[in-house]
Each structure stands twice: as C-alpha cells, then as structure tokens.
Design an enzyme around this catalytic site. Sequence first.
Site, PDB file in Angstrom:
ATOM      1  N   ASN A 147       0.867  -1.167   0.000  1.00 18.89           N
ATOM      2  CA  ASN A 147       0.000   0.000   0.000  1.00 18.89           C
ATOM      3  C   ASN A 147       0.904   1.218   0.000  1.00 18.89           C
ATOM      4  OD1 ASN A 147      -2.847  -1.168   0.428  1.00 18.89           O
ATOM      5  ND2 ASN A 147      -1.585  -2.217   1.965  1.00 18.89           N
ATOM      6  N   GLU A 148       1.128   1.738  -1.198  1.00 20.10           N
ATOM      7  CA  GLU A 148       2.074   2.839  -1.371  1.00 20.10           C
ATOM      8  C   GLU A 148       1.444   4.159  -0.958  1.00 20.10           C
ATOM      9  OE1 GLU A 148       4.981   1.931  -2.005  1.00 20.10           O
ATOM     10  OE2 GLU A 148       5.209   0.643  -3.750  1.00 20.10           O
ATOM     11  N   SER A 149       2.254   5.222  -0.925  1.00 15.15           N
ATOM     12  CA  SER A 149       1.742   6.565  -0.641  1.00 15.15           C
ATOM     13  C   SER A 149       0.512   6.813  -1.500  1.00 15.15           C
ATOM     14  CB  SER A 149       2.773   7.626  -1.003  1.00 15.15           C
ATOM     15  OG  SER A 149       3.945   7.407  -0.312  1.00 15.15           O
ATOM     16  N   SER A 183      -2.453   5.454  -0.782  1.00 17.68           N
ATOM     17  CA  SER A 183      -3.461   4.414  -0.516  1.00 17.68           C
ATOM     18  C   SER A 183      -4.455   4.923   0.524  1.00 17.68           C
ATOM     19  CB  SER A 183      -2.799   3.154   0.038  1.00 17.68           C
ATOM     20  OG  SER A 183      -1.912   2.619  -0.897  1.00 17.68           O
TER      21      SER A 183
END
Length: 642
Positions: free
Chosen positions: A166-168, A170
């Site tokens: 869950n990257e920046s 999300s």
Amino acid sequence: MIKSSIDTATSFEKRFENINTVVFETSFSASKAVANEIAELIRLKQTQNQLCILGLATGSSPKGLYAELVRLHREENLSFKNVIAFNLDEYYPMEPDSVNSYVRFMKAQLFDHVDILPEHYHIPDGTLEKDEIAEYCKLYEENIESYGGLDLQILGIGGNGHIGFNESGSLQNSKTRLVALDHVTRVAASGDFSGLSNTPRTAITLGVKKIMEAKRVILMAWGEGKSAIIKKSVEGEISNKVPATFLQDHNNATFVLDQGSASVLTRISTPWLVEKVVWTDKLVRKAVIGLAQDLKKPILMLTDADYIENGMSDLLADSGPAYDINIYIFNKLQNTITGWPGGKPNSDNSKRPERAEPSRKRVLIFSPHPDDDIISMGGTFKRLQEQGHDVHIAYQTSGNIAVADDEALRFASFVCDYNDKFGIDNAAAQIIYNKVIDFLKNKKSSEIDIPEVRYIKGLIRKGEARATSHFIGLDDAHIHFMELPFYETGKIEKHPIGEADITLTMDLITSIQPHQIYAAGDLADPHGTHKVCLDAIFESIKRLKTQPFMDNCWVWLYRGAWQEWAIDEIEMAVPMGPDQVLEKRHGIFKHQSQKDGVVFQGTDSREFWQRAEDRNKETAQNYHDLGLSQYAAMEAFVRWHF
Ligand code: F6R
C-alpha cells in the site's frame, strides 16, 4: 488476547508518539521478543483448541523473526500445526518458483522449516490473468474473514511509509488489489532483480482495511535508513501520504524498533525535551551542537535565552552561563580536528584524538568492499602512509556481484588476446572465454553467475583495489585480500557470519598486531555486507582482547559510502585541502568497474567520487558553520572502545 511482553511504552513517550513504540538494543533482540509474542499466541490458541491466524510479511525486516521461530520449533517444540498464514503481498506477474517470488522467500525463511501444513499458508498468486485478479482478491479477503480475521499481523515498512504494498496515496479503507509500485519501492527491490528494468511494476497486496482489522499489529523496522520514515509514522499526523500512520488509529498496534531506526525519534534525539535527563558529557555535546545547528549559529554565539527557549534551562542552571558551556563544547570540537590521524610524534597528546607514541604505528585498515577504503577514508589512508606509518589494507570481500557482465566478458577476451600476442598457450583461456560467452548470452535475469564469471568479476575488483593501494604508496606485502566466505553466494543474499570469517579476521589481526584498526562502522543496514564485516571484526577483537598486543590497539570507525557520523559523535576529524580532495578523487577513479552507471546505483544517481566529495565537504562546512576553521573537506571517525 495475551498481554504483549513488548508493550512497555511509558506516558512521557506518548506525549510525542502517537503509536505504541518499543525500542530494543538490536534487531536481533527485537526479533526474539516478537517471536516470543507469536509463540505465546500460538501456544495459547493450542490450549484453547483454536487456530491461530497470522498475517505475514516478506523483505529483510522479518528474517530474524522467522529464524527465531524456526529455532523455537526445532529446539523448544513450538508447533505450527494450528497456524493459518496469510501473506501480505506478491509481485505481479511472478512465478512461485522464481528466485524473487515471495512464495520462495516464505518457504526458504519459514514454511519449509516448521510443521505448518502446506494447505494452511496463503500467498497472493502472481500467475493469474489480469482479469482474474479482482475476484481472486475478494476471495482472499473472504478467506481471511472465514477464519474470523487475522489474530496478528506482522509488517515491515517501506522508505515511503508503505505497509504491504500500500504505497503513498493508498486509502485507509483500501481493499486487497493489484497496485502499481512506487519508483522508490522498485529501486529498493531492483538489486534483487539485477536492475530496475527487470523489476516488476505491479504487485498484489492486502488492502489497508484488512491490516487495520487485524486484532494485533506489529510493525518492525531496523537500521538508520528507516529512521526518517519511522519518525513521520510515529510522530507525524495521519496521512495517506504515509500509509503507516494509519496504524495510529489501531487500538493494538506496536512499532518494534532497533536503535538505528529509532534514532531520530524525539525521545532519543532530544531526550531533554521529553523528560529530566542526567547531563552527561555526551548529551551536553549533542544538545549544544544540535542547538547551534538548529538556530544556524556558531557555538560561541549561543545565548542564555537560546538555551532557555529550547528546553535546556536545567543545563544552564547546572553548568551555565551559556558562555562557559559554549567554550567547553567549542574546545572539545576543536580538539577532534587533527592532520595527524596516527598521532603527532613528539608532541603533547593530551588533547589530541590519537596517542603520539609509538611514533610509527602499525595500522590495519579494513575495507568491506574493494573501494570503501578510498571512498570513505582515502585522505586519511594517504596521510597515514605519508606520515611514515606501517599501513596494511585488508579487503574483506571480493565485491564480485557489483561488476557488470560485459566487463567480465571484456577481461576474459583481454586474457585471450594477451596470450595470443605473447605466444602463451591459449587453449585453456579460450575454453573459459567460450564458457563465459555461452553463459552470459543466455543468462536470465537474477540468475546466479557460474563460478568462472564470479571469479573474473572478483579479479577485476581485486585489480582495481590493488591499483588504489599502489597509488597510496603501499607495496603488495601490505595488501591483503581476505575473500570472506560469508559473501561468496553469488547473490545479494549473503550467508550469515561464520567461524571461517572470524578465524580469517583474527589471524590477520594477530599477524599484524596493529596499534590502530580502522573499520567501516556502518550500522545503517543491519543485514548488509558492511554490518557482517563489522561483526566479524568486533567478534575477533572480543576473542583477542586478552592478548597483550591488544592493550595498545585503538579501533577507529569510519562510515561507509552512504552516511556520515553526526557532528556530535565525531571523535577524530581529519581535514583535507583542495589538492588532497583531488588526489582522493583520482584514487577513487581506479575503481573503473564502479563508474558510469554501476550495477547497484540505488536512489542516488551521483557517482561514488561525487558522493564522497559532497559528504567530506559537508562535514567541513558543518564544522565551519559551528564557528571552527574552514577546510575544503574532512573525513570523520568515532572510536570504538572494547
Ligand atoms: C513485504 C512488504 C513490504 C516490506 C517493506 C519493507 O511483504 O509488504 O511492505 O515490509 O517494503 O521491506 P524491508 O523489510 O526489506 O525493508
């Protein structure tokens, strides 16, 4: 739910920290504590005849945890028969038996070594067709729900604050899904995939929502490289820019850290802002230098008001006025500067970092890779040699994996041409050359090099290191190639430190009986080559310390290619003039295989000589900003007391 043995946060920490955070001495002790909590949970569930539902992560952070769980299984009868495991993520596309698949990782680290039933572990499937993924993800979540949700979720954290993938950006209620990987995430992974172009662009990840629904969450982070994102996650506001901050809303989440990853938390970096402290010399130095740097003032310009307004009034009350404290710290800092790293002969050494006697010291410099010596302490290396010391250099590893394939080919063909030209029988060399061409032509991404290619690559780096040492002025008898066995896997992943590594290190120290040892004190990556090399030295010294010659041995730590010591930590600063900076640059140029786009470039696009110069100039500038003399550059060292 059992009471966690790692939940010990106190109220003063909670003033700054928005999440329960526990700091351990090392990643090793921290991993053991997490393993114990998991083991207790599994056993509790066993006594209740229940399944234990674990959410598991991959990456470097949980390796120590898995190793300890395997040990608990083998030595303390911990059974995993009642464990159901769901992994967080998998690259997409990814074959399960590919070297970099998370399936392979989990089997190698844990599943193949414990008695978990194969049908009890789940890892997102990287082989699906794209249009099957959404349905698959829904079922993955439903499967977790059918067991009543996750009892405990293990997490690592990405440099950008990602949890799972869950990257920046999300959302807190994001579902399990296919995601695009951030550039920084891909760069971090690119070493494993032999370059960015081979690194997957997408992955399947458990969504934030399911992570947040876990009854207990433990996030683990090690090393200084993670310290900035840990501070943001623990002390910053909740924001989808840093998905780990969502855990601040979880009612039973703990961050488990080592000293490196915790190092910039307020309670560690400025403890006097958090509670009443005992003002040791070290702490005064840290506080005063930090104050001057924050206020962008030379130390001698700090006022009583500066101390009072910045939480240091008790120091002022104890040891003030500001003028006295300023002078005291200024002098201390000044005394760290020396152009005589081996000690200045026939001089009063009471205020110098090194002893004057013996005036000609035996010096042993350890360099983890073949270029760390010149990159990190090239100026000091040269000075020690010029000032007449008996300097030995020891290259701890071959560094062979960092050489590009076409370089290996070029050198193999050179040997054939050389033999031809000088009428040397070429048959054997030609066989090797053909084998190398054949292998490299068909080499798959991430495939381990055949021994011949590894040896050629190692020889290339050996030649470069020798060229640097000759440039400094050493003869061959003073150059030692240790080729520590822990390194020789042909992969990024190295063996753990072994007895053979320690024996080789002890033998070298014993044969030289040095007055000074220089070592790369790189603590940023607790699993990296530098750390293992340092551990081999520390362990050797521990075992040798009762030998009489060790009474006269001082150990100085320099930092590896990536970071520098904080100014308040530095105990010896060796200044360089502009000509010496240039000379060092030429020494670094000898490492031609590490120039012009290296195999392991990382996120920093500068070449090694540029990084070294920027860093050495910055140290000198920091000293100057604090009110000390101006130098072109400085190399910095911290003494290690054993
Ligand atoms: C791994 C995962 C990632 C990693 C994170 C940290 O399953 O989902 O979030 O936990 O990238 O990786 P390491 O531990 O290698 O620094």
